[in-house]
Design a protein around this motif. Structure first.
Motif, PDB file in Angstrom:
ATOM      1  N   SER A   1       4.123 -12.130  -2.301  1.00  0.00           N
ATOM      2  CA  SER A   1       4.979 -10.989  -2.286  1.00  0.00           C
ATOM      3  C   SER A   1       4.084  -9.840  -2.739  1.00  0.00           C
TER       4      SER A   1
ATOM      5  N   LEU B   1       7.741  -5.475 -17.992  1.00  0.00           N
ATOM      6  CA  LEU B   1       7.953  -6.263 -16.928  1.00  0.00           C
ATOM      7  C   LEU B   1       7.486  -7.765 -17.234  1.00  0.00           C
ATOM      8  N   SER B   2       8.313  -8.646 -16.470  1.00  0.00           N
ATOM      9  CA  SER B   2       7.813 -10.095 -16.803  1.00  0.00           C
ATOM     10  C   SER B   2       8.167 -11.052 -15.473  1.00  0.00           C
ATOM     11  N   GLY B   3       7.705 -11.912 -15.065  1.00  0.00           N
ATOM     12  CA  GLY B   3       7.873 -12.441 -13.929  1.00  0.00           C
ATOM     13  C   GLY B   3       6.639 -13.786 -13.572  1.00  0.00           C
TER      14      GLY B   3
ATOM     15  N   ARG C   1       0.383   3.143 -11.721  1.00  0.00           N
ATOM     16  CA  ARG C   1      -0.451   4.076 -10.870  1.00  0.00           C
ATOM     17  C   ARG C   1       0.608   5.130 -10.508  1.00  0.00           C
TER      18      ARG C   1
ATOM     19  N   GLY D   1       3.735  -6.522  -0.538  1.00  0.00           N
ATOM     20  CA  GLY D   1       4.348  -5.331  -0.919  1.00  0.00           C
ATOM     21  C   GLY D   1       3.183  -4.043  -0.865  1.00  0.00           C
TER      22      GLY D   1
ATOM     23  N   GLY E   1       3.025 -11.748  -9.181  1.00  0.00           N
ATOM     24  CA  GLY E   1       4.064 -11.018  -8.470  1.00  0.00           C
ATOM     25  C   GLY E   1       4.587  -9.705  -9.373  1.00  0.00           C
ATOM     26  N   ILE E   2       4.347  -9.545 -10.468  1.00  0.00           N
ATOM     27  CA  ILE E   2       4.726  -8.400 -11.322  1.00  0.00           C
ATOM     28  C   ILE E   2       4.192  -7.243 -10.673  1.00  0.00           C
ATOM     29  N   PRO E   3       4.998  -6.053 -10.312  1.00  0.00           N
ATOM     30  CA  PRO E   3       4.322  -5.065  -9.974  1.00  0.00           C
ATOM     31  C   PRO E   3       3.745  -3.834 -10.970  1.00  0.00           C
TER      32      PRO E   3
ATOM     33  N   LYS F   1       1.322  -0.632  -9.636  1.00  0.00           N
ATOM     34  CA  LYS F   1       2.361   0.313  -8.837  1.00  0.00           C
ATOM     35  C   LYS F   1       3.101   0.971 -10.122  1.00  0.00           C
ATOM     36  N   THR F   2       3.424   0.221 -11.119  1.00  0.00           N
ATOM     37  CA  THR F   2       4.086   1.091 -12.286  1.00  0.00           C
ATOM     38  C   THR F   2       3.256   1.814 -12.898  1.00  0.00           C
TER      39      THR F   2
END
Lengths: 438, 438
Positions: B310, B298-300, B145, B314, B137-139, B142-143
């Motif tokens: 999710s 980022l963590s998740g 790109r 997205g 689920g960690i984006p 997107k981050t």
């Protein structure tokens, strides 16, 4: 290769200069990524004569940022001047009204006028992007607005002000007072000459109001935030926090509650081993809880010219690629009004530090009042003067007691504190710090 | 309100079902955000008769996912079947060739065929989105790109496999062996019946190959990754790590080095107080270092049906809004070939655990060889059997020594280890764990 995307850059302070430098240094790479060159073609700043750390050759100078905003030579207006009204508002409004896209890092402007600016963006077709307005280089706007689009968000919270986090981190590490720490932060450039905006929580509140809107699909309402700053935190609170397993952080929290959406900015006791507790210095962190994602956390530089420029250029890359996300994550027509949850209904644990008169029964009296109010106590730490030592001053005639309550309500806690003060059960102002569990 | 965006969903395992359920539950909110309804209009899975936890009313069934991929009723093909070839490849290729957009969580497919699929996407105009393929689920896609588009990335690293992190976290906390821990993880559903793909590092390597491509603008090259799994880690290594101030994590790292780009997946000693060290259990984390952003983390949740759904949704939200980002962050025509940095040139500290014969001069001999190879030692921990105790077995005739080196090269370390083995300086296989500083 298409025509260049032409940027009109207003404001050449730390962030503006970094943006210009980034585009100068990485122009080829940006063009390769996007399939289109990106150029700063117009600039505006307070002082034309100042020397710049990027090449201004071929860039048109504008004395008036509003003229830059409406210039036919500007495709995207990049507002980095700051200020919640005045020329920032005027130029951003002008750009949007002319159908131009706007990129801004201006949280104050958005907190105050974001709803209207988002509407202008929709009406005229230009985008409104502001990743840099919250969390510096951390892509939290994009994450909420795009990546988590499938989630019903229940809570968003974090450390949103680097100055406060820096001061609290140092107070904790060195046991020094707020005042001493603030002076140091000012000397080091981590705090402004007038620090009110940061240390009293307003900056964090502005940022929170933007996050809340996107997270919950509600209109921005910066005036409905409960705000407390950090200037009342004392070294003794850190000592007590340490003993009780907490750290003290200035946090912003927005969450769904029964009566609406809670928006709070205040110092909080957070469990020592949670992720937020570990964020030190000027770093920012934002965590988001959603029904499908579970919990996600982003951390990184919350300020600084280069990190903020990274976010600004990220927005520019999106625009250049043709992305058109609604500014607040959904069309303004489908946003809900913000319904403020009553702070009196806030439920949670509380840290209370009280100065009691040094007489028999003083603690029993406050304990009884708290029991009567339905507040149950999780821990009590009482600090007496050394046994047998004679009082050296009036202060020694009081004893400091620290109480951690189980979950209760703001209403109940405020009620008993008012009683204590009215009945003379305590000396001076009680310290109250909310406990936040993650 | 526009026509609905019609999704063809292939694969109804944990993730596929969660995606369908999310869209069912949040359909109205998604439509409000996007300005357009999103509907699952076609599905395909292995077993038609299985009962589903979402309503299949009005959804067309396809026995053949390839038929679903090319159906005129499919706008976006959502591939959640898995597998690096076969029907996943065939159906994704078909969808792209028909100009349809594809959303997939299939890291194996992308690691092997991503370059060609990205090209197909460009040629035919459909998007190719795969946020869910890396970090659950960690984006992070997107981050990298989009949000960090203005940065020259120098390093991307993280904990990319939840199964390994779960096993290592439990080995550390409970002092149990890899085998015992793996059996438990299998019983709890955190590890597959055949765990090779996870515990030997291949899954993390697939994910890393995708991150590397986007971070550095190079073609995906999953076959150039240096890979070591976690099965050789022993409880004694955790004890030594604890004593020396480290934790052991399976990390993926891609970074610019002199001779090219290093891609490595292996267990590493990481400083106990760094962010990566704190990631426990099945959580994933990715950190990115860039020239303007500095460092971002980022963590998740790195896996699980809902968190992965999710990310899938997205991507769907982006597509529905009309976003068209090049799949690998830039047009394939402007990507560079991947130049592999030689692992022999890898520079860093090393943890070595050696079993030495219990005779005078054994340590002096290896210390001399290391000095001769230019390797300097930062710490040495020697564990002798208790003084005066008689050897109880052959094992007691050896002494275990743990060495932490200062920065050196893989080449130098491998060289001396080969010497040790050739000359009989050590018993058994030396343990080697790279030290990673952040």
């Amino acid at each position: 290769m298409q025509e260049p995307l032409r940027l009109g850059l207003a404001g050449l302070g730390t962030v503006g200069s970094s943006v210009a430098r980034l585009i100068e240094q990485h122009g080829d790479d940006l063009a390769a990524r996007i399939g289109r060159p990106v150029r700063v073609t117009g600039i505006s700043a307070r002082d034309r004569s100042r020397s710049r750390d990027f090449s201004t050759t071929g860039i048109e100078w504008f004395d008036d940022p509003v003229a830059l905003a409406r210039s036919d030579a500007t495709d995207v207006f990049v507002e980095l001047m700051g200020g919640e009204d005045g020329v920032a508002l005027q130029s951003v409004t002008t750009a949007l009204e002319h159908g131009k896209s706007v990129v801004t890092a201006n949280k104050a402007l958005l907190a105050k006028h974001g709803n209207r600016l988002a509407q202008l963006s929709e009406e005229h077709g230009g985008a409104l992007a502001f990743e840099a307005a919250v969390g510096g280089g951390i892509p939290v706007i994009k994450t909420l607005r795009e990546a988590l689009g499938g989630n019903r968000v229940s809570r968003v919270y974090g450390i949103l002000n680097g100055t406060c986090n820096y001061i609290l981190s140092r107070m904790e590490a060195e046991g020094i007072s707020f005042g001493d720490c603030l002076r140091d932060a000012q000397a080091l450039g981590y705090a402004e000459a007038d620090p009110t905006f940061d240390v009293e929580g307003y900056d964090a509140a502005h940022k929170l109001s933007i996050l809340t809107s996107i997270a919950f699909g509600t209109r921005i309402d910066r005036d409905s935030i409960f705000i407390e700053g950090i200037s009342s935190i004392e070294p003794v609170d850190f000592a007590a926090a340490e003993e009780l397993g907490y750290r003290i952080k200035l946090i912003g929290v927005a969450k769904r509650a029964e009566s609406g959406i809670e928006q709070r900015v205040h110092p909080a006791m957070v469990p020592k081993d949670c992720d937020i507790a570990r964020i030190k210095g000027v770093t920012n962190a934002v965590a988001i809880d959603g029904d499908f994602i579970g919990s996600l956390m982003l951390s990184g530089p919350g300020a600084g010219g280069n990190a903020t420029a990274s976010a600004v250029v990220g927005d520019i890359v999106d625009l250049a690629r043709g992305a058109r996300t609604p500014p607040l994550g959904r069309p303004t027509s489908s946003m809900e009004p913000y319904v403020r949850a009553k702070i009196q209904k806030h439920a949670g644990g509380y840290y209370l530090r009280l100065n009691l008169p040094d007489r028999p029964g003083a603690f029993a009296s406050i304990a009884r009042r708290m029991a009567d109010a339905g507040i149950s106590l999780a821990s009590i730490v009482q600090r007496n003067r050394p046994a047998g030592a004679a009082p050296r001053s009036e202060l020694d005639l009081v004893q400091s007691v620290v109480i951690i309550t189980h979950e209760t309500t703001e209403e109940a806690v405020r009620g008993v504190l008012a009683q204590f003060e009215a009945e003379g059960d305590v000396h001076g102002r009680p310290q109250l710090i909310r406990i936040e569990e993650f």
